[in-house]
Design a protein around this motif. Structure first.
Motif, short mmCIF file in Angstrom:
data_model
loop_
_atom_site.label_atom_id
_atom_site.label_comp_id
_atom_site.label_asym_id
_atom_site.label_seq_id
_atom_site.Cartn_x
_atom_site.Cartn_y
_atom_site.Cartn_z
N ALA A 270 -2.58 64.03 16.39
CA ALA A 270 -3.76 63.65 15.60
C ALA A 270 -3.38 62.65 14.52
O ALA A 270 -4.14 61.71 14.23
N ALA A 271 -2.20 62.84 13.92
CA ALA A 271 -1.77 61.90 12.89
C ALA A 271 -1.54 60.52 13.48
O ALA A 271 -1.82 59.51 12.84
N ALA A 272 -1.05 60.47 14.73
CA ALA A 272 -0.69 59.19 15.33
C ALA A 272 -1.90 58.42 15.84
O ALA A 272 -1.87 57.20 15.94
N CYS A 273 -2.97 59.12 16.19
CA CYS A 273 -4.11 58.47 16.83
C CYS A 273 -4.74 57.42 15.92
O CYS A 273 -5.17 57.74 14.82
N PRO A 274 -4.79 56.16 16.36
CA PRO A 274 -5.33 55.12 15.48
C PRO A 274 -6.85 55.13 15.40
O PRO A 274 -7.41 54.47 14.54
N ARG A 276 -8.69 58.11 15.40
CA ARG A 276 -9.09 59.46 14.99
C ARG A 276 -9.86 60.20 16.07
O ARG A 276 -10.88 60.83 15.82
N ALA A 297 -0.16 56.45 21.77
CA ALA A 297 0.54 56.84 20.53
C ALA A 297 0.68 58.36 20.44
O ALA A 297 1.73 58.87 20.06
#
Lengths: 328, 291
Positions: A270-274, A276, A297
């Motif tokens: 979730a943090a990596a998803c550009p 959201r 990602a």
């Protein structure tokens, strides 16, 4: 590993003795050794001097110092690299530039930038050690196809920079119709047309990933035996990614992590998803697949997609090595 | 620097508890995480910390960026179910604008953070902003629904009644607001564990700057491993400021012997699971994430 051997070829061309065997040496587990950190500043000292053609070369190197060879030395200490722009948004190149002063350090010490449509007045792809290719290839555009073929011929190592080059990313959704070339509708990641050596996924790839890979590549070429082994171990997962394929999206996380019973709900995806597109419902990732742009990602950031204890256990010394290498 | 194949690398290991009574009043054991973050926050070592804050349902944690000590207090105590703290790691540096991020997490979350620092595929500008990562010992984790199952079915009380949960002395403990104490043998809890935990090869958060957990020390105390340079820096400053009361780990019972025993058990068991996965089907195996 084929790439490693080819890197050694470049390496030998650069007139540096190689002590390591051709196979990547195993890294001692959890050995946050200080030597890599210390070795860099020591090695770097002569290089700094050589960056300035205006300054008369002094006799640090065993070669006899002649005023007329001053242009040759700095080049021979660096690797040559360039940026090949296929169908992308230039965001990957911006990510490279977003290393700010770090970019200047990279260019000063480690890389001669020889080709870049945005920055350099060179029209045709020259011979280079490393080509960073941004964007996917429009197969309806003759010039794009010629250029990616040319890139493979001219570059010893081809790096797919960013998610369009690696996985297609947002260009997967193109249906054509854009002025002034409405017939341009079919785009493929570069790995579908040429052999790719290293993947740097991400939309855009983070400046720090580009930086880390640059430093690792330099250590591979110029470092001592320990540094070479470390750099090889570091680059290995990124060299293995091209073998895995030319597509990635949230579904990869489902197929290869969650469905395989490996997800631990850490939140890295979730943090990596550009965009959201990933939330965590009761601790497990849920992807809104209509939002997913197929950048890969999430899959690549996941600690359960690929994970090397040899490398990550040494995170502290590796980060220190990189910091030391990036000192101006 | 001690190097241990099961306990990881560490510069020191002590039994510790916070000297702040307010923290101890709501903490799981020695209040190490809350105290260390509170100190780091007040000293400006971190700008905020990603912690497991209160969620919509009782004992359902939600990642929260705590930028005040009061917010840290709200997140005290172990919830024993999944809280995707790492999902906030980029958000903390963007929406919250933190330049120095603290984060607490399980061993796998420490792995995610360190992988993210070395290979920041989608973590732009994050790698250099992790100022303090505190790892917590972890044998396994549970999905929220598993905790509901254990509390409401096996322990036969409502989630709203629970004031504390604990795993220790071979049992899962549920304390209710009316003073009832229910204990379940871990034999019962095992099948409700999160499956992904069964391939985990880290018990004491080898990749935290500091890692801590109750195992090895008496009730009300915690075992603390100080591992990295950053961890050592924060820990020595906190000690100098009188944040913690400590005892040498050799002088407490059951001590490192038990920590080593449990770490060995976990890692040995999970290595076996990885081997079994390799031949899970008929001439077909399951994926091994470790390369």
């Amino acid at each position: 590993m084929g790439l490693f051997e080819r890197i050694l070829v470049i390496f030998q061309k650069k007139d540096v003795t190689v002590k390591t065997p051709q196979t990547p040496a195993p890294i001692p587990v959890a050995e946050p050794a200080a030597p890599p950190t210390e070795a860099i500043p020591a090695e770097r000292a002569p290089v700094v001097e050589e960056q300035r053609p205006a300054v008369p070369p002094d006799e640090k190197e065993p070669t006899t110092a002649q005023p007329d060879i001053k242009e040759v030395k700095p080049v021979s200490d660096k690797i040559t690299a360039g940026h090949v722009h296929m169908s992308g948004c230039t965001g990957c190149e911006v990510a490279l530039a977003d290393n700010y002063a770090g970019l200047l350090t990279l260019l000063d010490k480690y890389v001669d930038w020889v080709y870049d449509l945005t920055l350099i007045d060179v029209r045709h792809i020259p011979e280079m050690d490393v080509a960073l290719v941004e964007g996917s290839v429009c197969i309806n555009d003759r010039i794009s196809v010629e250029e990616i073929r040319e890139t493979r011929k001219k570059a010893k190592i081809v790096v797919a920079l960013g998610s369009c080059a690696t996985y297609g990313n947002i260009t997967r959704f193109c249906r054509g119709g854009q002025q002034n070339q409405p017939q341009h509708e079919a785009y493929l990641p570069i790995g579908d047309l040429i052999k790719v050596d290293v993947y740097l996924p991400g939309c855009g790839p983070s400046p720090q990933l580009i930086r880390n890979v640059c430093v690792a590549a330099y250590l591979l070429l110029k470092g001592n035996a320990d540094q070479q082994a470390l750099a090889t171990a570091y680059l290995k997962p990124l060299m293995m990614l091209p073998e895995r394929g030319t597509s990635a999206c949230f579904c990869d996380l489902m197929y290869e992590v969650i469905d395989q019973g490996l997800c631990i709900g850490c939140g890295a995806c979730a943090a990596a998803c550009p965009v959201r597109a990933i939330t965590h419902e009761y601790g497990k990732p849920q992807g809104q697949r209509d939002l997913c742009i197929k950048c890969g990602a999430c899959y690549n950031q996941c600690p359960r997609s690929w994970y090397s204890f040899d490398v990550v256990n040494q995170y502290e010394s590796i980060m220190e090595t990189i910091d030391a290498a990036m000192e101006p | 620097m001690v190097q241990d194949i099961f306990l990881g690398n560490y510069t020191s290991c002590v039994a510790a508890r916070s000297t702040n009574r307010a923290i101890l009043a709501g903490s799981q054991d020695g209040g190490i995480v809350t105290q260390l973050f509170a100190f780091a926050l007040e000293e400006g070592i971190i700008d905020g910390a990603i912690v497991a804050g209160p969620g919509d349902e009782p004992y359902r944690p939600r990642p929260m960026v705590a930028t005040t000590v009061a917010e840290l207090y709200a997140a005290r105590g172990t919830k024993y179910n999944i809280c995707p703290n790492v999902s906030f790691i980029k958000e903390a540096t963007r929406s919250y604008g933190l330049d120095r991020v603290g984060i607490v997490g399980t061993p796998c979350q420490m792995q995610a953070i360190r992988k993210g620092q070395l290979y920041p595929v989608g973590l732009r500008d994050v790698p250099d902003k992790i100022a303090l990562a505190i790892g917590i010992f972890c044998m396994e984790n549970f999905p929220y629904q598993s905790i509901v199952q254990l509390v409401e079915d096996h322990a036969n009380t409502k989630m709203e009644n629970v004031v504390k949960m604990d795993i220790g002395k071979g049992k899962f403990w549920v304390y209710t607001e009316r003073g009832a104490v229910i204990q379940l043998p871990l034999k019962i809890t095992h099948k409700y564990e999160q499956p992904g935990c069964h391939v985990c090869l880290d018990y004491v958060a080898n990749l935290g700057d500091v890692s801590t957990g109750s195992v090895g020390t008496p009730d009300g105390w915690s075992t603390v491993f100080v591992r990295s340079k950053k961890g050592n820096d924060v820990w020595s400053k906190a000690m100098a400021a009188g944040c913690f009361e400590t005892k040498p780990i050799e002088e407490v019972k059951p001590g490192l012997e038990l920590v080593t025993k449990l770490a060995t058990e976990k890692i040995t068991k999970n290595r076996k699971t990885l081997e079994e996965r390799a031949s899970f089907g008929v001439a077909k195996g399951l994926r091994n994430p470790y390369i």
